[in-house]
Design a protein around this motif. Structure first.
Motif, PDB file in Angstrom:
ATOM      1  N   ASP A 301       0.831  -1.196   0.000  1.00  0.00           N
ATOM      2  CA  ASP A 301       0.000   0.000   0.000  1.00  0.00           C
ATOM      3  C   ASP A 301       0.878   1.265   0.000  1.00  0.00           C
ATOM      4  O   ASP A 301       0.636   2.214  -0.741  1.00  0.00           O
ATOM      5  N   ASN A 302       1.930   1.252   0.822  1.00  0.00           N
ATOM      6  CA  ASN A 302       2.846   2.390   0.857  1.00  0.00           C
ATOM      7  C   ASN A 302       3.586   2.549  -0.464  1.00  0.00           C
ATOM      8  O   ASN A 302       3.736   3.666  -0.966  1.00  0.00           O
ATOM      9  N   ALA A 303       4.058   1.419  -1.025  1.00  0.00           N
ATOM     10  CA  ALA A 303       4.777   1.488  -2.296  1.00  0.00           C
ATOM     11  C   ALA A 303       3.869   2.103  -3.367  1.00  0.00           C
ATOM     12  O   ALA A 303       4.291   2.908  -4.189  1.00  0.00           O
ATOM     13  N   LEU A 304       2.601   1.712  -3.288  1.00  0.00           N
ATOM     14  CA  LEU A 304       1.616   2.210  -4.242  1.00  0.00           C
ATOM     15  C   LEU A 304       1.360   3.709  -4.031  1.00  0.00           C
ATOM     16  O   LEU A 304       1.275   4.483  -4.979  1.00  0.00           O
ATOM     17  N   ARG A 394      13.200   0.593   0.329  1.00  0.00           N
ATOM     18  CA  ARG A 394      13.173  -0.873   0.408  1.00  0.00           C
ATOM     19  C   ARG A 394      12.866  -1.305   1.837  1.00  0.00           C
ATOM     20  O   ARG A 394      13.533  -0.889   2.776  1.00  0.00           O
ATOM     21  N   PHE A 395      11.814  -2.090   1.965  1.00  0.00           N
ATOM     22  CA  PHE A 395      11.407  -2.611   3.271  1.00  0.00           C
ATOM     23  C   PHE A 395      11.634  -4.122   3.279  1.00  0.00           C
ATOM     24  O   PHE A 395      11.091  -4.824   2.443  1.00  0.00           O
ATOM     25  N   THR A 396      12.475  -4.589   4.188  1.00  0.00           N
ATOM     26  CA  THR A 396      12.750  -6.026   4.281  1.00  0.00           C
ATOM     27  C   THR A 396      12.222  -6.566   5.604  1.00  0.00           C
ATOM     28  O   THR A 396      12.579  -6.075   6.670  1.00  0.00           O
TER      29      THR A 396
HETATM   30  N1  LIG Z   1       7.576   3.352   0.095  1.00  0.00           N
HETATM   31  C1  LIG Z   1       7.663   4.552   0.683  1.00  0.00           C
HETATM   32  N2  LIG Z   1       8.252   5.592   0.053  1.00  0.00           N
HETATM   33  C2  LIG Z   1       8.337   6.788   0.633  1.00  0.00           C
HETATM   34  N3  LIG Z   1       7.875   7.056   1.886  1.00  0.00           N
HETATM   35  C3  LIG Z   1       7.285   6.087   2.562  1.00  0.00           C
HETATM   36  C4  LIG Z   1       7.147   4.774   2.006  1.00  0.00           C
HETATM   37  N4  LIG Z   1       6.532   4.009   2.926  1.00  0.00           N
HETATM   38  C5  LIG Z   1       6.298   4.802   3.981  1.00  0.00           C
HETATM   39  N5  LIG Z   1       6.740   6.038   3.788  1.00  0.00           N
HETATM   40  C6  LIG Z   1       6.661   7.155   4.746  1.00  0.00           C
HETATM   41  O1  LIG Z   1       6.429   6.623   6.028  1.00  0.00           O
HETATM   42  C7  LIG Z   1       5.276   7.214   6.598  1.00  0.00           C
HETATM   43  C8  LIG Z   1       4.600   6.234   7.509  1.00  0.00           C
HETATM   44  O2  LIG Z   1       4.019   5.172   6.777  1.00  0.00           O
HETATM   45  P1  LIG Z   1       2.771   4.427   7.359  1.00  0.00           P
HETATM   46  O3  LIG Z   1       3.088   4.068   8.770  1.00  0.00           O
HETATM   47  O4  LIG Z   1       2.390   3.339   6.448  1.00  0.00           O
HETATM   48  O5  LIG Z   1       1.656   5.535   7.448  1.00  0.00           O
HETATM   49  P2  LIG Z   1       0.737   6.112   6.296  1.00  0.00           P
HETATM   50  O6  LIG Z   1       1.027   5.400   5.034  1.00  0.00           O
HETATM   51  O7  LIG Z   1      -0.622   5.877   6.767  1.00  0.00           O
HETATM   52  O8  LIG Z   1       1.073   7.577   6.260  1.00  0.00           O
HETATM   53  C9  LIG Z   1       4.438   7.657   5.434  1.00  0.00           C
HETATM   54  O9  LIG Z   1       3.602   8.714   5.782  1.00  0.00           O
HETATM   55  C10 LIG Z   1       5.505   8.095   4.449  1.00  0.00           C
HETATM   56  O10 LIG Z   1       5.914   9.411   4.769  1.00  0.00           O
END
Ligand SMILES: Nc1ncnc2c1ncn2[C@@H]1O[C@H](COP(=O)(O)OP(=O)(O)O)[C@@H](O)[C@H]1O
Ligand SMILES: [Mg+2]
Length: 412
Positions: A301-304, A394-396
């Motif tokens: 979801d974050n990557a998207l 990158r998230f591992t």
């Molecule tokens: N793939 C990513 N690329 C860039 N920033 C990211 C990514 N994943 C997360 N983040 C950053 O980390 C923060 C926290 O992520 P998350 O805990 O999932 O909260 P949310 O997505 O609801 O804001 C996001 O608001 C964003 O700023």
């Protein structure tokens, strides 16, 4: 000659009498009627046999008693450790092994508990203490050390009764956090809802076009509150059970394939492509299926949301780990703008966002990565975040393979 024979006879008769009296006492039969002379030796032999039988029966009873004691300790629902006179572990019951596994040694080494054990032995009085164990996950433990005053048949001299208070304390902490954080996060959309209601009743009362627009915003704000509450509940449920490792097994390959399929449409909408790289065979791992799905969902979801339009999202999984520490690494990577270095360490804190506005606009709650971190903690795994600004994020997620609920994954 006859005199000498009589003397020998008399002495023999006295000895037999003594033997008879001693056997009578040993068998608990006391004085017994005098025997005629001729079956003396046979009766003596009978008595000795009975005595020997009694002895072995007694030993068996004692062994059964010791066994019964050990069985009761084993089956008691509270974690219990029996210590010997030399303070070594004589027995750790099933509940203790389930709750602490191989950490039992670490529990007993804790300075607070060690001091309590010392006091219990020297003062011969019950000692109660509370302490926390920092690894593999923070745990709050309460212990009572009870000196038995008398040694048990199996050598037990004291018992340590343990209570894992992590759950109660987590609930306590969460209540405090909820009041502090959640109320603040919920207040913003709520204030906006109240504002629009006032507008609808007043200035916009006769303006259908404005009404339609405001209702649209209100629906969005309400949905946002809904998402927040969902994520908060999810997070609290995970946190409450974080100290209990999952007991079921998960087929990661099947799980990730289903997850990838579910994301394909949404990725296509943003012109993004999924690069799927799952190893042909992945070991089954101990895990909570729904929680691992949640981890994958939040990362994809974050990557998207934060990746770049037309970019590539990579979902990979392979077996990796140090010798003696097998596991599986799941990698979610996008080629978007990445995350500035300074923010990396704080990213998994609840409600922490690099760009609040952007997160809000994308429907984020700031809880996604906090949920990921807590699920990974519960699985005794590891989360690594790497990024180069302007290039990738990158998230591992590394999860240990091993017996479900066993501390295999805790070995350092
Ligand atoms: N793939 C990513 N690329 C860039 N920033 C990211 C990514 N994943 C997360 N983040 C950053 O980390 C923060 C926290 O992520 P998350 O805990 O999932 O909260 P949310 O997505 O609801 O804001 C996001 O608001 C964003 O700023
Ligand atoms: Mg998110």
């Amino acid at each position: 000659m006859a005199g000498l024979f009589g003397l020998v006879w008399l002495s023999l008769w006295r000895d037999v009498k003594r033997l008879e009296a001693a056997l009578g006492a040993a068998l608990g039969e006391g004085e017994r009627p005098p025997w005629p002379w001729w079956p003396w030796f046979r009766r003596l032999a009978d008595d000795i046999e009975r005595l020997a039988r009694g002895r072995s029966e007694q030993a068996a009873t004692r062994a059964r008693l010791a066994q019964a004691g050990a069985l009761i300790v084993e089956r008691l629902p509270d974690p219990l450790i029996v210590l010997g006179a030399d303070r070594s572990v004589r027995q750790a019951n099933g509940a203790a092994r389930a709750a602490f596994g191989e950490d039992i040694a670490a529990v007993l080494r804790h300075p607070t508990l060690r001091a309590a054990i010392d006091r219990a032995y020297t003062e011969r009085a019950t000692q109660s203490v509370a302490f926390s164990l920092p690894v593999p996950v923070q745990r709050e433990v309460r212990a009572s050390v009870v000196h038995l005053l008398q040694e048990l048949p199996d050598g037990g001299a004291a018992i340590v009764v343990l209570a894992d208070r992590s759950r109660e304390q987590a609930v306590e902490r969460m209540r405090a956090d909820f009041v502090a954080n959640a109320s603040h996060e919920l207040r913003t959309p709520l204030a906006s809802l109240i504002g629009f209601i006032d507008t609808l009743r007043g200035p916009a009362a006769d303006d259908p076009a404005a009404q339609a627009r405001f209702l649209g915003i209100m629906a969005e704000q309400a949905a946002r509150m809904n998402r927040l509450i969902d994520d908060l509940l999810r997070l609290s449920r995970i946190e409450v059970d974080e100290h209990l490792p999952p007991t079921s097994r998960v087929d990661l390959r099947a799980l990730l394939l289903r997850l990838a399929a579910a994301f394909e449409v949404r990725l296509a909408e943003r012109g993004m492509r999924l690069d799927l790289a799952l190893a042909e065979t992945l070991p089954e791992i101990p895990g909570d299926h729904d929680q691992i799905v949640q981890v994958g969902q939040n990362l994809l979801d974050n990557a998207l949301k934060y990746g770049r339009d037309g970019g590539i999202v990579r979902l990979a999984a392979q077996a990796t780990g140090a010798p003696g520490r097998p596991g599986v690494a799941i990698i979610v990577e996008d080629d978007g703008p990445g995350i500035p270095r300074d923010h990396l360490p704080r990213l998994t804190e609840r409600f922490y966002r690099v760009d609040k506005g952007r997160s809000r606009a994308a429907g984020g709650t700031g809880l996604g990565l906090a949920i990921v971190k807590h699920v990974v903690n519960r699985h005794r795994g590891q989360l690594t975040i790497e990024s180069e600004e302007g290039h990738f994020a990158r998230f591992t997620v590394w999860l240990p393979a091993g017996e479900p609920g066993s501390p295999d994954g805790d070995k350092k």
